[in-house]
Design a protein around this motif. Sequence first.
Motif, PDB file in Angstrom:
ATOM      1  N   GLU A 257      48.174  42.725  34.264  1.00  0.00           N
ATOM      2  CA  GLU A 257      47.256  41.580  34.371  1.00  0.00           C
ATOM      3  C   GLU A 257      46.886  41.066  32.985  1.00  0.00           C
ATOM      4  OE1 GLU A 257      44.322  41.931  38.108  1.00  0.00           O
ATOM      5  OE2 GLU A 257      44.506  43.788  36.960  1.00  0.00           O
TER       6      GLU A 257
ATOM      7  N   GLY B  92      48.931  33.416  31.809  1.00  0.00           N
ATOM      8  CA  GLY B  92      49.016  33.469  33.261  1.00  0.00           C
ATOM      9  C   GLY B  92      50.280  32.875  33.823  1.00  0.00           C
TER      10      GLY B  92
ATOM     11  N   ASP C  26      49.781  39.255  31.310  1.00  0.00           N
ATOM     12  CA  ASP C  26      49.901  37.925  31.905  1.00  0.00           C
ATOM     13  C   ASP C  26      48.851  36.986  31.348  1.00  0.00           C
ATOM     14  OD1 ASP C  26      52.008  38.536  33.380  1.00  0.00           O
ATOM     15  OD2 ASP C  26      51.045  38.438  35.348  1.00  0.00           O
TER      16      ASP C  26
ATOM     17  N   LYS D  18      40.913  45.833  34.646  1.00  0.00           N
ATOM     18  CA  LYS D  18      42.173  45.099  34.763  1.00  0.00           C
ATOM     19  C   LYS D  18      43.338  46.000  34.369  1.00  0.00           C
ATOM     20  CE  LYS D  18      41.370  40.130  34.334  1.00  0.00           C
ATOM     21  NZ  LYS D  18      40.095  40.142  35.050  1.00  0.00           N
TER      22      LYS D  18
END
Lengths: 360, 277
Positions: free
Chosen positions: B244, B252, B247, B240
């Motif tokens: 990412e 998210g 987040d 990752k």
Amino acid sequence: MTSQDERGARGRDGAIAVKPSAPPRFDVGGLIRRPETGALIGTVGVLVFFSIVGGRTFLSSAGVSSWLNVAAELGIIALPVGLLMIAGELDLSVGSVLAASSMTTSIVSGNWGMPVFVGILSGLALGLLVGAANGLVVTRTRVPSFVVTLATNFSVAGITLALAIALTGSTSSSLSAGEPAKTLLGSLIGGQFEVAVIWWALAVAVVGWLLHVSKYGNWIFAIGGDLESARTMGIPINGVKIALYMSSALGAALVGVIQAILYNGAQVAAGQAFVFNSIIAVVIGGVLLTGGYGSVVGIVMGTLTFAIVNQGIYFSGWDANLASLILGLMLLAAVLMNNTFRRMALSYSPKSKPVEQGRR
Amino acid sequence: MTTETPTSPPLLRLTDISMSFGSTQVLTDVSLEVRRGEVLCLLGDNGAGKSTLIKIMSGVYQPKSGKIEVEGRPVTFTSPRDSARYGLATVHQFGGTFPLMTIGRSFFVGAEPEKGFWPLKRFDRKFANEVAVREMRQLGITRVTDGDRLVGGLSGGERQALAIGRAVYFGASILVLDEPTAALGVKEAAHVLRIVMAARKKGIAVVFITHQVTHALTVGDHFAVLIRGAKAADFRKGEKSREEITDLMAGGEAMAELEAELDAYENAHEGHAPQIA
């Protein structure tokens, strides 16, 4: 060990090769790092000062005994009180413990006519009992020791007064101790020096060993430095604290017994001056009030400083009340000076400087 | 455990750990494992349950359900000492050391080396100082050569090294590092990361708790992200990207929403970002 990381560190510092060879054992850093440096300056200072102001009698054996006797009695109490302070706790109950033990010894062996050693043991046992109670209450309730021992000081004073009146009908008691108790605890060596001076010297040796040589000293410093870390590292915190409270009360009880035998009796109101005097001696001696830092040499120096100022004033021909003023100012000055030395000790790193320059 | 893969079982494995305080669910079915010579980075925002998980691993709390295994053997930690007996050592943000004690003394608190005979046993200061300095040196701290110096005079990174060196010396095989870089400057943090690498090289399993993704990515072999007490992701190195992960940590969509909100705010306020307290 030749890991990449280490080589990296060496390569970057670069200066390891050019750093000066190991400095001599007794360097400036070593001196600054010591908690008693400030106290030593204070003691030498007041000694010189009163030697000049007080004239020749101050340094005669009569003069020296006058402050050494005060120092010895205070010192026997200040040493364990200092240990407690290094462990982060206070004991304000030493005054009443002194009076209670003194009265106990005097009543048991004076009024009741029991053998003097029974009186002495009762006095000391009473001290241990009060100390254990202090320790248990402080460790169990987590009430600040300032409050707990202040309460003890009042409670024990009250019990002593009430019991003394109930048992003897008087607030004082007289005792004439025979030999060998008199020689061991309450005589004057050469007609001037209290035998307590020897007891103090013994206490210095024992407490010095405990704090600086044995592993228990490490425990005391750790408890005063960071209680929670000390606990997780497996130190029996409550046990150590209870033992320290018992030793400070034992110190106070021993002085109480010594006074009863030396002065042929006891009074219920004796000893309260020791409560704050012991703290003053310990703090002048460079012990950090909040714990974790201090030394036995420092406590001894602080005790001597206190005694010299307290008695020196009588040799100077000034108003004796000024002694308290001087002590008050000295206490403040000592704390400021000790703070400075402690900061220097923290930042002093003899070997890092060349390396840091090499980094630039 | 006999049903394991042919490779040896992980040094530390947590399975379905749940924890609640009163009616507040703090951890829900968290499973983690870490192997010898591996760094597991436990990422999570404030309040994600990282501290609770640390306290479970170090024996301060007992989980409401789930199991803990050390080298495949199920264990229960009833106290910090218990967890230490199984080779777990927790090092806290500030190293958990004593600022006014010397390096040698603080290294051996609670396990003092002694010499001489009872009742005249002495604390072996020379030995203590030598070992403390040597262990720090093995972790790449070469600036400290005098074990009589006070711990408070050390930098943040050096204190971490002292604490980690201590744990390693006393036989810790699993190191739990609680936000070791959080209070440090960039250079010091880099130093601590080097120390983590050195510990890993010694074959120690490291659980590295942090909310700084960059630091985690530098040293981690394996990552787990905690969100509101549950494991939201579990991935290995390189699987990752930094963005990412950030987040993920912020939850998210929440991050995307926040960005949209910020954009809207900036537009409405002539390009000024909202003031952050």
